[in-house]
Write a protein that holds these residues in place. Sequence first.
Motif, short mmCIF file in Angstrom:
data_model
loop_
_atom_site.label_atom_id
_atom_site.label_comp_id
_atom_site.label_asym_id
_atom_site.label_seq_id
_atom_site.Cartn_x
_atom_site.Cartn_y
_atom_site.Cartn_z
N VAL A 1 -13.19 0.22 5.48
CA VAL A 1 -12.30 0.75 4.81
C VAL A 1 -12.39 0.74 3.52
N PHE B 1 -13.67 3.45 1.23
CA PHE B 1 -12.77 4.68 0.98
C PHE B 1 -12.27 4.87 -0.45
N PHE B 2 -12.20 3.81 -1.01
CA PHE B 2 -11.57 3.70 -2.36
C PHE B 2 -12.69 3.38 -3.50
N LYS C 1 -13.86 14.58 1.74
CA LYS C 1 -13.71 13.51 2.40
C LYS C 1 -15.36 12.92 2.91
N TRP D 1 4.97 8.12 11.04
CA TRP D 1 5.06 6.74 11.37
C TRP D 1 5.12 6.22 12.74
N LEU E 1 1.26 0.79 -4.53
CA LEU E 1 -0.01 1.10 -5.03
C LEU E 1 -0.09 2.69 -5.70
N PRO E 2 -0.88 3.02 -6.75
CA PRO E 2 -1.03 4.05 -7.12
C PRO E 2 -1.71 4.96 -6.03
N LYS E 3 -1.21 6.34 -5.96
CA LYS E 3 -2.07 7.27 -5.17
C LYS E 3 -2.78 8.46 -5.75
N PRO E 4 -3.96 8.58 -5.48
CA PRO E 4 -4.76 8.03 -4.60
C PRO E 4 -5.30 6.58 -5.13
N LEU E 5 -5.67 5.89 -4.50
CA LEU E 5 -6.18 4.45 -5.08
C LEU E 5 -7.87 4.46 -5.10
N TRP F 1 -0.91 8.55 6.40
CA TRP F 1 0.21 7.68 6.41
C TRP F 1 0.35 6.88 4.99
N LEU F 2 -0.72 6.09 4.48
CA LEU F 2 -0.18 5.45 3.25
C LEU F 2 -0.69 6.41 1.99
N GLY F 3 -1.36 7.44 2.25
CA GLY F 3 -1.61 8.39 0.96
C GLY F 3 -2.12 7.69 0.12
N LEU F 4 -3.19 6.99 0.42
CA LEU F 4 -4.10 6.09 -0.45
C LEU F 4 -5.60 6.87 -0.72
N ILE F 5 -5.78 7.88 0.18
CA ILE F 5 -6.88 8.50 -0.04
C ILE F 5 -6.79 10.02 -0.50
N LYS F 6 -7.54 10.46 -1.26
CA LYS F 6 -7.16 11.91 -1.64
C LYS F 6 -7.30 12.82 -0.68
N PHE G 1 -8.98 5.06 10.63
CA PHE G 1 -8.54 4.68 9.41
C PHE G 1 -8.19 5.76 8.17
N PHE H 1 -4.89 5.20 6.31
CA PHE H 1 -5.00 5.21 4.83
C PHE H 1 -4.62 6.29 4.08
N CYS I 1 0.73 -1.24 -0.14
CA CYS I 1 0.17 -0.08 0.10
C CYS I 1 0.84 1.25 0.03
N LYS I 2 1.94 1.33 1.06
CA LYS I 2 2.45 2.55 0.95
C LYS I 2 3.29 2.73 -0.21
N PHE I 3 4.24 1.79 -0.77
CA PHE I 3 5.17 2.01 -1.73
C PHE I 3 4.76 1.61 -3.13
N LEU J 1 -13.47 5.52 11.75
CA LEU J 1 -13.38 6.40 10.54
C LEU J 1 -11.93 7.35 10.57
#
Lengths: 402, 331, 209, 224
Positions: free
Chosen positions: B72, B75-76, B297, C7, B23-27, C204-209, C197, C201, B19-21, C194
């Motif tokens: 979770v 979110f995506f 959000k 982190w 996956l495309p961001k944002p997913l 930290w992980l930067g997956l959400i816009k 998370f 996500f 996930c961190k390194f 929420l």
Amino acid sequence: MRIASFGIFILLVFGCGLTALAQDDPIDMVESEIVLPAPASKVIALNHKYDIGEILDVSWESSTSDPELVFGYIIYRSEGDNKFDSVGAVLSKINSFSDEELIPGKSYNYQIGTIGASGVALSEPSEPAIPDWELFNLEMWNIALIGFIICGAVIAYIFSAKAGRKLFIRKIGGLEALEEAVGRATEMGRPILFIPGIQDMDDVQTLAAITILGKVARVVADYDSKIMMPVSRSLVMTSARETIKEAYLSAGRPDAYSDDMAYYVTDEQFGYVAAVNGLMVREKPATCLYLGAFFAESLILSETGNSIGAIQIAGTARPGQLPFFVAACDYTLIGEELFAASAYLSGDPKQLGSLKGQDLGKVVAMVAIVLGTLAATLASAWDIEIMQKFLDNVMLGIFSNH
Amino acid sequence: MKRTELVVSSLIVVALMICKFLLPKPLLFSPLVSTIVTILIGCAFLVIFILTVKGKPIERRIVFLVVGIALVFPFFMKVELPIRISPEVQQVYDKMSSLPAGSKVLAAFDYDPPSAPELQPMADAFMKYAFEHDFKVIMMGLWPQGPQQANQSVEAAWAYNPQWMPDSADEKVYGVDYVNLGFQSGNEFVILRMGESFKSMFPADLYYTAYDSVPLLKNIHNFSNIDWGVNFSAGKPGTVEWVQIAVDRHNLPMSAGNTAVQAPMAYPYLNAGQLIGLMGGMAGAAEFEKLTGHTGKAITFLLSQTYAHVAVILFILIGNVAFFLNKKEKK
Amino acid sequence: MEQFGIWLAALLTIGIISFLYKDNILYKACEAIFVGVSAGYWFVTYFWDNLYRKFYLGIQGAELSDQIFLWMAVALGVMMLTRLFDKIGWLSRWPLAFIIGATAGLYMMTYFVSNAFVQIGATITPPPSMETIGDKISFVLIAIGTFCGLIYFFFSKEHKGAFGGAAKVGIWFLMVTFGASFGYTVMSRMSLMLGRFDFLFGEWLGLIK
Amino acid sequence: MKRTVPLLITGIVGTVLIVSVLIPPAQSLGEDFSLFFDIIAVFAFFLGGGNLFRIHLKKVFHRKEDYGFSIVTLVGFLVTLTIGLFKIGNPEGISGSITAAGSGLQTIFVSIITPLSSTMYALLAFYVASASYRAFRAKNREATILLVSAFVILLGRTPLGMMLTGWIPEQFSIFQIPNLAVWIMNSANLAGQRSILIGVGLGVVAMSLRLILGMDRTYLGSDK
């Protein structure tokens, strides 16, 4: 009382702001051609009842220009020498002020300044008034009366039990289960966990928990089980140790007692919960008791306890947390039962007598509810005036908090 | 450490690192994947239902997992929830959009991080809209953490349009376009005194600049200089206090955003016309985002929250239906 | 530095969540950090807030009577510490007795007035709008519910016969109350997670816009 | 002496505070007590914190199971104490507020305590779900009432409630779930709350009297 004094404090602070405003303005006042607002009238200062002689209540009739041309009022005080100093200010539409921190027995008079856009218009000064103190707060006669009846009943029942009268108390499920739960832990060879809530000794629910602990620890000592009691306040730890020690002594097993039975973890709510959760899954207590003041942690604790298959008995007086305990625990002591528990468990007739007194209190409450509701319903359904009067003057007169 | 434990933990670490390194961001899931995930969650519930009816209730960890997934995965997802704009949120927007550029807006942030999931999206959308339409924003807090939440919403606006950041082309200048007055203790009494003078309660802003030295505040003495007030509230002191003092005594036109728990208490004021509109909970925030066009959000969160709520309701239903079916069989 | 903070927070967050699976090293570490750091934090607040601000600053330039008063509190506090010595350990019961007596006395009145008294008064005070028949029904219903609830708590009579019936109705009302507060809080609990998370996500992980 | 004096202290202090409510000159005693309490609590912490320190030190010393975590606890405790008591990194120096922005203690609070406690709190989301699945069953009449009331309120606070019952005509609008939820909150719920509160009020009176009269005295320990 506290709110009142806080409000007054704020008004005082307010006053400083307004007073400053007023003192900045006099030059404008002289120069401007605009007429001043009408002054306030009928300024009266009265002794504030039931205090320690430091307060006078000042009231006045609002300016006729209020509220269109009036920002607020400044209160000026003089100590009888006609030298008036500002002591506070209030907003427009308000026509009373409590002057605090006076010297008892001294004479004061007041003048009200009405603040308009162009300046301050002064009223006539009031008659002098003297702040006085009273020994008894007669306004609270109703509380004293009902309190006296209920406390009297509790004490009377205690004495009548002492004299040997038999008193009947019904069985309370959750408390009957307590001994059984301790027994089960002994059979399984596993410890008992006792959580006295997360508040300090200055919370009555914690006090109730400590009084119950005395009885539980006695059973634990008799059965030779093991009790674990992590706590979140140092004072609770100290009291718990005394209590457990006494229980072991009276069971004749002082050698089995150890200070490590009750120990402090941390004051931090969720830090404590994290530690107790860890303790539960590692030591797997057979019985968990949660008695005292609980907040959000009620469900976290009881669900974890449930996952390790412990028998759980909970008790708290907080209505918001009770449903979580009811859902996840085997028995729950609801509100009053928590406070009655130690008397019930002691089996001592004198202590049981106090429960009888408590019941008399309930009778008073129930009678009041029946009479009050009946009067209110009759009054509103059939417009019976005497009922309305009875409700307003008698029932609400008694059950109002001044 | 046992074998399974080792496997599980290493799997989690690997998954997180991916996930961190990698996956495309944002997913973002494609609609197809979103549908499949939703169907899979549905299937999971079906399996849980069958197992429970058979008298083999599932382990709590499975419950946890399902709730976690329900929280979770949305979110995506890029699912367009049918968001119906309720009249009370429309009212807020109508009031806001009727304000001309340069209007002075007071924004009170009366909440802390635990309530942020619901309220921050409202604040973010508000801030973006305010910067876009050149409102002059005065932020403050009756809750200690409020001013920090206010700054977060400014940062959200910067992230939306980097041109607003300091030293950028279209910079929003602190002290000219917006100011953060900070926190003041005293609950409703703060509002009471602000009615007379803001300065008396906030002699300096959050960064210790004297009130009078802030250009934006030059001509702002009390509520009468404010064109519109908005309050983001998670409890007391909050909307009720603002209405009772700022609205009732000083006629400040005011709107509010509340947490779902808090909102019912504000409805009486809305009905009486003391509040111009009300945004309630995540749903209110999502509607507001939709109206302002600044999707953030709330719309994402709303989906997560809805999934989680449905999950809880399903769990209760499954437990009970299974219980009844079993009881019938026994008879 | 900021990345380090994120982190660290992420690791601590995962550590606590991992407890849901089972007790493990990471959770134990988080728990140990949590207990140690927060206990230290609380002592620091106690020290500066209570001992320094309330006591030390309190006696500066105070009147003699106030000074004596504050010193008495310290004396009781020091007596608390006598527990550390076996011989005079019994002295520590004095401050304890003081606290228990004061709590009992103080809260007896507070609870009596604000719980019992005010609630009885509120039950018999008709609501400002007694217009519709619905309002009247609610008013009477609340009174009946409170009445039966009190019967449920009665200790000196067995729950039998008509009395038992009333107690039963009392339990029903209690159950409605419990259900209501459960339903009321359940939904708001979801948004708490929420937030966490979103941190994991998103921040930290930067997956959400 | 060892038990009589404490019993007298409890009795006298308790009685004085009860009566003080009715006597204006004594009304500030309650506030005075909370000051007293705060100061005693600091000293009690020497016992509590000291005990925490001792337990973990003992674990490390005897190399008990998991003693590594005890080292972590001890380090965390001591580091926080040092930073807090000497106000290390406080921009306002030793006289500054302990929670001043940028101080070492504030950094610890924000970066360690906040994520830990908010996550611990947030675990409730999961526990609520598992409790709903396992415990909320209509096992008997009481449980059914609890369930129904919980369900109505729960639906009433989500858009689902309106979706399910929005079709009900206006004159029966009370049966729309959101309205029903409001009604339950304001009537039946209130009755239950009140009976609990009144009961608690009376329970506290009786318990306090037992303590003040010295009938319940286990907390005082033994004579020896």
